[in-house]
Design a protein around this motif. Structure first.
Motif, mmCIF file in Angstrom:
data_model
loop_
_atom_site.group_PDB
_atom_site.id
_atom_site.type_symbol
_atom_site.label_atom_id
_atom_site.label_comp_id
_atom_site.label_asym_id
_atom_site.label_seq_id
_atom_site.Cartn_x
_atom_site.Cartn_y
_atom_site.Cartn_z
ATOM 1 N N LEU A 1 0.855 -1.188 0.000
ATOM 2 C CA LEU A 1 0.000 0.000 0.000
ATOM 3 C C LEU A 1 0.886 1.231 0.000
ATOM 4 C CD1 LEU A 1 -2.372 -1.420 2.697
ATOM 5 C CD2 LEU A 1 -3.097 -0.863 0.385
ATOM 6 N N ASP A 2 0.626 2.123 -0.941
ATOM 7 C CA ASP A 2 1.440 3.330 -1.070
ATOM 8 C C ASP A 2 0.550 4.465 -1.552
ATOM 9 O OD1 ASP A 2 3.377 5.206 -1.321
ATOM 10 O OD2 ASP A 2 4.576 4.147 -2.818
ATOM 11 N N GLY A 3 0.157 5.336 -0.607
ATOM 12 C CA GLY A 3 -0.758 6.411 -0.968
ATOM 13 C C GLY A 3 -2.108 5.852 -1.355
ATOM 14 N N ARG A 4 -2.513 6.053 -2.607
ATOM 15 C CA ARG A 4 -3.789 5.522 -3.102
ATOM 16 C C ARG A 4 -3.608 4.248 -3.909
ATOM 17 N NH1 ARG A 4 -6.378 9.742 -6.682
ATOM 18 N NH2 ARG A 4 -7.971 8.125 -6.798
ATOM 19 N N LEU A 5 -2.370 3.765 -4.011
ATOM 20 C CA LEU A 5 -2.089 2.614 -4.860
ATOM 21 C C LEU A 5 -2.037 1.326 -4.038
ATOM 22 C CD1 LEU A 5 -1.370 1.639 -7.727
ATOM 23 C CD2 LEU A 5 1.033 2.039 -7.152
ATOM 24 N N LEU A 6 -2.820 0.350 -4.474
ATOM 25 C CA LEU A 6 -2.807 -0.989 -3.871
ATOM 26 C C LEU A 6 -2.149 -1.945 -4.852
ATOM 27 C CD1 LEU A 6 -3.762 -3.289 -1.904
ATOM 28 C CD2 LEU A 6 -5.881 -3.348 -3.230
ATOM 29 N N LEU B 1 1.723 -9.548 -10.725
ATOM 30 C CA LEU B 1 1.520 -8.230 -10.129
ATOM 31 C C LEU B 1 0.146 -7.693 -10.505
ATOM 32 C CD1 LEU B 1 2.484 -5.497 -8.812
ATOM 33 C CD2 LEU B 1 3.443 -4.925 -11.054
ATOM 34 N N PHE B 2 -0.576 -7.204 -9.501
ATOM 35 C CA PHE B 2 -1.864 -6.531 -9.712
ATOM 36 C C PHE B 2 -1.763 -5.141 -9.099
ATOM 37 C CE2 PHE B 2 -5.878 -5.078 -7.968
ATOM 38 C CZ PHE B 2 -6.773 -5.266 -8.997
ATOM 39 N N GLU B 3 -2.233 -4.129 -9.825
ATOM 40 C CA GLU B 3 -2.212 -2.754 -9.326
ATOM 41 C C GLU B 3 -3.595 -2.126 -9.488
ATOM 42 O OE1 GLU B 3 2.263 -1.074 -10.109
ATOM 43 O OE2 GLU B 3 0.882 -1.075 -11.807
ATOM 44 N N GLU B 4 -3.989 -1.317 -8.513
ATOM 45 C CA GLU B 4 -5.278 -0.626 -8.574
ATOM 46 C C GLU B 4 -5.187 0.668 -7.774
ATOM 47 O OE1 GLU B 4 -8.475 0.382 -9.865
ATOM 48 O OE2 GLU B 4 -8.722 -1.801 -9.994
ATOM 49 N N MET B 5 -5.677 1.754 -8.371
ATOM 50 C CA MET B 5 -5.748 3.021 -7.653
ATOM 51 C C MET B 5 -7.050 3.042 -6.856
ATOM 52 S SD MET B 5 -2.998 4.695 -8.237
ATOM 53 C CE MET B 5 -3.458 6.309 -7.607
ATOM 54 N N LEU B 6 -6.953 3.310 -5.564
ATOM 55 C CA LEU B 6 -8.124 3.357 -4.686
ATOM 56 C C LEU B 6 -8.694 4.765 -4.659
ATOM 57 C CD1 LEU B 6 -6.691 1.279 -1.693
ATOM 58 C CD2 LEU B 6 -8.067 0.461 -3.604
ATOM 59 N N GLU B 7 -9.997 4.849 -4.596
ATOM 60 C CA GLU B 7 -10.666 6.155 -4.543
ATOM 61 C C GLU B 7 -10.885 6.576 -3.092
ATOM 62 O OE1 GLU B 7 -14.271 5.929 -6.732
ATOM 63 O OE2 GLU B 7 -13.306 5.372 -8.625
ATOM 64 N N ASP B 8 -10.730 7.892 -2.851
ATOM 65 C CA ASP B 8 -11.014 8.487 -1.537
ATOM 66 C C ASP B 8 -10.216 7.830 -0.418
ATOM 67 O OD1 ASP B 8 -12.931 10.081 -2.849
ATOM 68 O OD2 ASP B 8 -14.430 8.503 -2.632
ATOM 69 N N VAL B 9 -9.014 7.361 -0.728
ATOM 70 C CA VAL B 9 -8.167 6.713 0.273
ATOM 71 C C VAL B 9 -6.756 7.255 0.138
ATOM 72 C CG1 VAL B 9 -7.130 4.556 1.047
ATOM 73 C CG2 VAL B 9 -9.526 4.597 0.388
ATOM 74 N N GLU B 10 -6.145 7.588 1.250
ATOM 75 C CA GLU B 10 -4.734 7.984 1.273
ATOM 76 C C GLU B 10 -4.062 7.184 2.378
ATOM 77 O OE1 GLU B 10 -1.699 9.938 -0.595
ATOM 78 O OE2 GLU B 10 -3.830 10.177 -1.071
ATOM 79 N N PHE B 11 -3.100 6.333 1.998
ATOM 80 C CA PHE B 11 -2.542 5.380 2.949
ATOM 81 C C PHE B 11 -1.035 5.559 3.059
ATOM 82 C CE2 PHE B 11 -2.102 1.233 4.992
ATOM 83 C CZ PHE B 11 -3.331 1.123 5.634
ATOM 84 N N GLU B 12 -0.524 5.519 4.282
ATOM 85 C CA GLU B 12 0.921 5.575 4.475
ATOM 86 C C GLU B 12 1.550 4.295 3.912
ATOM 87 O OE1 GLU B 12 1.993 6.254 8.483
ATOM 88 O OE2 GLU B 12 0.911 8.165 8.641
ATOM 89 N N PRO B 13 2.764 4.409 3.338
ATOM 90 C CA PRO B 13 3.413 3.226 2.758
ATOM 91 C C PRO B 13 3.517 2.085 3.767
ATOM 92 C CG PRO B 13 4.599 5.209 2.144
ATOM 93 C CD PRO B 13 3.554 5.635 3.139
#
Length: 366
Positions: free
Chosen positions: A161-166, A178-190
């Motif tokens: 988890l890095d910012g909005r990227l899962l 590898l799977f990548e997805e940008m999350l909406e309305d979420v800001e996550f510490e690395p």
């Protein structure tokens, strides 16, 4: 403790819990399910000390208490009872009796006080996302997890988890998914956590295909996932996952675009005559054609060719057919691209219409 409830109110939670309970345990009590009743609310707990599952149901009436019962035996009894049956459960010293209609069963029990507590540390971070998204991320990567590898950090799946990227990443050293997805309305510490193989397989089984919210709780040494009446927890693998970014091919000079189903079918046919242990197939691309060849120790051979689109110079390389087929089975579009560098030290398999999924397969010498 005693209670009365329907067969269905027992069957569903038992089916969920029994997945985490190993058939052969060093501690006999770990073959049991912990059943607790309070205010007509039933709680079922199963664990192998690495993974724990807690779920709930309701009782029509009863007396509060707790007991542990052989999980699979109780599940088999409930499964074989007629639909809609009313089940009476009553605890006696060292035994529990199960009545339903004209059927009566007596099972041995162990004291609930002896049931081992699962070590769950206080959550340090929390993330809520869609069950469908989490299951998709796991589905596209879990096949690449290692199995009992001495590099213990590969025996699980990395959640990055890095910012909005899962990101979900799995590798056994020969391939990487590898799977990548940008999350909406979420800001996550690395944060990076490695969930062990058994935890991933059980969680994948439990997750819904619907857009239902699930909550991930990250502790110092464990992860918990809350799904409605279900609470799933797993110990994390300690250690650092290899930097998957360094594996990604750079300076790509050759790109092969081809029909996924045609490639799958050809690989499947050619693999019939590969060596059982190695499953190796040679892949040659030249002048708009891909040629697949295989040979086994009995000197039997197979060859198949079909049309492809090639950008760059031709190439010849060997691969494990199982690894290629696993990657192709997880590409959703009709077309797939294989990308290579001049060094030819890996193959990047992608869906040209969806860059969320990437699969890397290492070549082999034949």
């Amino acid at each position: 403790m005693k209670f009365k409830t329907s067969r269905e109110n027992l069957l569903m939670p038992l089916q969920q819990v029994v997945g985490v309970i190993e058939k052969r345990q060093t501690l006999p009590i770990l073959s049991n399910v912990l059943i607790q009743l309070a205010d007509n609310r039933l709680e079922f707990t199963g664990t192998d000390l690495e993974v724990q599952l807690v779920t709930h149901s309701v009782a029509d009436s009863g007396e509060d208490g707790e007991i542990t019962v052989p999980a699979r035996k109780l599940l088999d009894i409930c499964r074989l009872l007629p639909d809609g049956s009313l089940v009476n459960v009553e605890c006696r010293p060292d035994k529990v009796t199960v009545h339903s209609g004209r059927s009566r069963f007596s099972l041995s029990t162990l004291p609930a006080d002896n049931y081992p507590a699962f070590d769950i540390s206080a959550p340090e971070a929390e993330l809520t996302l869609s069950s469908k998204l989490l299951k998709k991320a796991m589905e596209k990567t879990l096949f690449a997890m290692a199995l009992q590898d001495v590099r213990y950090y590969l025996n699980g799946l990395l959640l990055d988890l890095d910012g909005r990227l899962l990101r979900a990443v799995a590798s056994d050293g020969h391939r990487l998914a590898l799977f990548e997805e940008m999350l909406e309305d979420v800001e996550f510490e690395p944060r990076q956590v490695i969930v062990p193989r058994k935890g991933i397989m059980e969680l994948y089984r439990l997750l819904s295909d619907q857009d239902e919210p699930v909550t991930l709780l990250f502790g110092a040494n464990n992860i918990s996932v809350l799904m409605g009446e279900l609470s799933f927890s797993a110990k994390l693998i300690e250690g650092r996952f290899p930097d998957f970014r360094r594996v990604m091919p750079r300076d790509i000079t050759k790109i092969v675009t081809l029909d996924r189903e045609t490639f799958k079918a050809a690989l499947t046919r050619v693999s019939v005559l590969t060596a059982e242990k190695i499953k190796g197939v040679s892949l040659e691309v030249k002048e708009g054609l891909m040629i697949l060849q295989s040979q086994n120790p009995e000197h039997e051979e197979a060859e198949e060719e079909f049309e492809v689109h090639l950008e760059g110079e031709g190439l010849a390389v060997g691969f494990n057919t199982t690894y290629l087929l696993d990657a192709l089975n997880n590409v959703d579009s009709e077309v797939v691209t294989l990308s290579f560098t001049d060094a030819g030290n890996s193959c990047l398999i992608e869906d040209p219409q969806n860059q969320k999924y990437k699969f890397i397969v290492m070549p082999m010498k034949l």
